[in-house]
Every structure is written in structure tokens, then in C-alpha cells.
Scaffold this motif. Structure first.
Motif, PDB file in Angstrom:
ATOM      1  N   LEU A  13       0.845  -1.184   0.000  1.00 33.28           N
ATOM      2  CA  LEU A  13      -0.016   0.112  -0.051  1.00 33.28           C
ATOM      3  C   LEU A  13       0.883   1.305   0.080  1.00 33.28           C
ATOM      4  N   ALA A  14       1.901   1.210   0.781  1.00 35.11           N
ATOM      5  CA  ALA A  14       2.848   2.327   0.686  1.00 35.11           C
ATOM      6  C   ALA A  14       3.402   2.613  -0.664  1.00 35.11           C
ATOM      7  N   ILE A  15       4.143   1.627  -1.404  1.00 38.00           N
ATOM      8  CA  ILE A  15       4.507   1.540  -2.519  1.00 38.00           C
ATOM      9  C   ILE A  15       3.405   1.946  -3.531  1.00 38.00           C
ATOM     10  N   LEU A  16       2.203   1.632  -3.393  1.00 37.83           N
ATOM     11  CA  LEU A  16       1.134   1.954  -4.339  1.00 37.83           C
ATOM     12  C   LEU A  16       0.862   3.481  -3.876  1.00 37.83           C
ATOM     13  N   ALA A  17       0.976   4.130  -2.901  1.00 40.38           N
ATOM     14  CA  ALA A  17       0.685   5.433  -2.787  1.00 40.38           C
ATOM     15  C   ALA A  17       1.681   6.306  -3.461  1.00 40.38           C
ATOM     16  N   VAL A  18       2.956   5.898  -3.289  1.00 43.37           N
ATOM     17  CA  VAL A  18       4.169   6.541  -4.181  1.00 43.37           C
ATOM     18  C   VAL A  18       4.069   6.563  -5.574  1.00 43.37           C
ATOM     19  N   PHE A  19       3.671   5.235  -6.191  1.00 41.04           N
ATOM     20  CA  PHE A  19       3.164   5.227  -7.522  1.00 41.04           C
ATOM     21  C   PHE A  19       2.241   6.135  -8.079  1.00 41.04           C
ATOM     22  N   ILE A  20       0.908   6.249  -7.017  1.00 41.50           N
ATOM     23  CA  ILE A  20      -0.118   7.377  -7.503  1.00 41.50           C
ATOM     24  C   ILE A  20       0.308   8.824  -7.355  1.00 41.50           C
ATOM     25  N   HIS A  21       1.429   8.981  -6.551  1.00 42.22           N
ATOM     26  CA  HIS A  21       1.907  10.472  -6.304  1.00 42.22           C
ATOM     27  C   HIS A  21       2.692  10.675  -7.699  1.00 42.22           C
ATOM     28  N   ALA A  22       3.412   9.502  -8.253  1.00 47.58           N
ATOM     29  CA  ALA A  22       4.135   9.691  -9.489  1.00 47.58           C
ATOM     30  C   ALA A  22       3.296  10.026 -10.612  1.00 47.58           C
ATOM     31  N   ILE A  23       2.041   9.308 -10.492  1.00 51.17           N
ATOM     32  CA  ILE A  23       1.005   9.667 -11.688  1.00 51.17           C
ATOM     33  C   ILE A  23       0.605  10.915 -11.881  1.00 51.17           C
ATOM     34  N   ARG A  24       0.231  11.399 -10.418  1.00 48.90           N
ATOM     35  CA  ARG A  24      -0.205  12.902 -10.413  1.00 48.90           C
ATOM     36  C   ARG A  24       0.688  13.800 -10.643  1.00 48.90           C
ATOM     37  N   LEU A  25       2.012  13.631 -10.467  1.00 45.99           N
ATOM     38  CA  LEU A  25       3.304  14.296 -11.157  1.00 45.99           C
ATOM     39  C   LEU A  25       3.326  14.494 -12.515  1.00 45.99           C
ATOM     40  N   SER A  26       2.982  13.068 -13.143  1.00 48.26           N
ATOM     41  CA  SER A  26       3.191  12.980 -14.680  1.00 48.26           C
ATOM     42  C   SER A  26       2.013  13.892 -15.091  1.00 48.26           C
ATOM     43  N   TYR A  27       0.674  14.273 -14.623  1.00 49.85           N
ATOM     44  CA  TYR A  27      -0.232  14.864 -15.085  1.00 49.85           C
ATOM     45  C   TYR A  27       0.278  16.498 -14.934  1.00 49.85           C
TER      46      TYR A  27
END
Length: 95
Positions: A13-27
Motif C-alpha cells: 500500500l505504501a508503494i502504491l501510494a508512491v506510484f499514485i504520487h508519481a502519476i499525479r506528478l506526470s499529469y
């Protein structure tokens, strides 16, 4: 043994949260790059391949800094899942 799997779930879940942060940064990077801006009016997936490889991304220092930060986050995600896989492999092989 269930504690190990609980720890693995929290880790995932922590790694998934980091991935979601990366997606938001990509946007955010796409919004700053004229060639990647979504003009269709319809939602679309993040163009992470373009932002990772620096294709059509704005060349200003702030956007490039955001891109490097996103790449670091994606490396953290990759390393996090490798560590989780290795830990689960070791737990299963010894147990």
C-alpha cells in the motif's frame, strides 16, 4: 506468519501510494508541456512513457526537475516491489 503478510500488505500500500504520487506528478508535467496538453476535453490516461523518456516535455528547469523527481519515485516503486518480492520469497523458502 500472518504478521509477515500483514507487513507485506502495508508495504504494498505504501508503494502504491508512491506510484499514485508519481502519476499525479506526470499529469502536472503534461499540463506544463504544450505538446502533451490534453485538448480533447475527454479524460485520458497519464502519458508516463512520454514523461519518463522526455518526449515532447517542456525543457524549462522546473518541469525537468519535476520529471527527474517523478523518475526517482518510479525507481522507488520498482525497488520497493523487488524488496517485497525478495522478502516474501525468503519467508516462504524458510517456512
Amino acid at each position: 506468519m500472518t504478521g509477515v503478510y500483514l507487513l507485506a500488505g502495508v508495504w504494498a500500500l505504501a508503494i502504491l501510494a508512491v506510484f499514485i504520487h508519481a502519476i499525479r506528478l506526470s499529469y502536472r508535467i503534461e499540463a506544463r508541456s504544450p505538446a502533451l496538453t490534453n485538448r480533447s476535453g475527454f479524460p485520458r490516461k497519464a502519458m508516463m512513457f512520454h514523461t519518463i523518456t522526455n518526449m515532447n516535455v517542456a525543457r524549462d528547469a522546473e518541469t525537468q526537475g519535476m520529471r527527474r523527481r517523478m523518475n526517482r519515485l518510479l525507481l522507488i516503486v520498482l525497488a520497493g516491489f523487488v524488496v517485497m518480492w525478495a522478502g516474501l520469497y525468503l519467508v516462504r523458502s524458510t517456512g
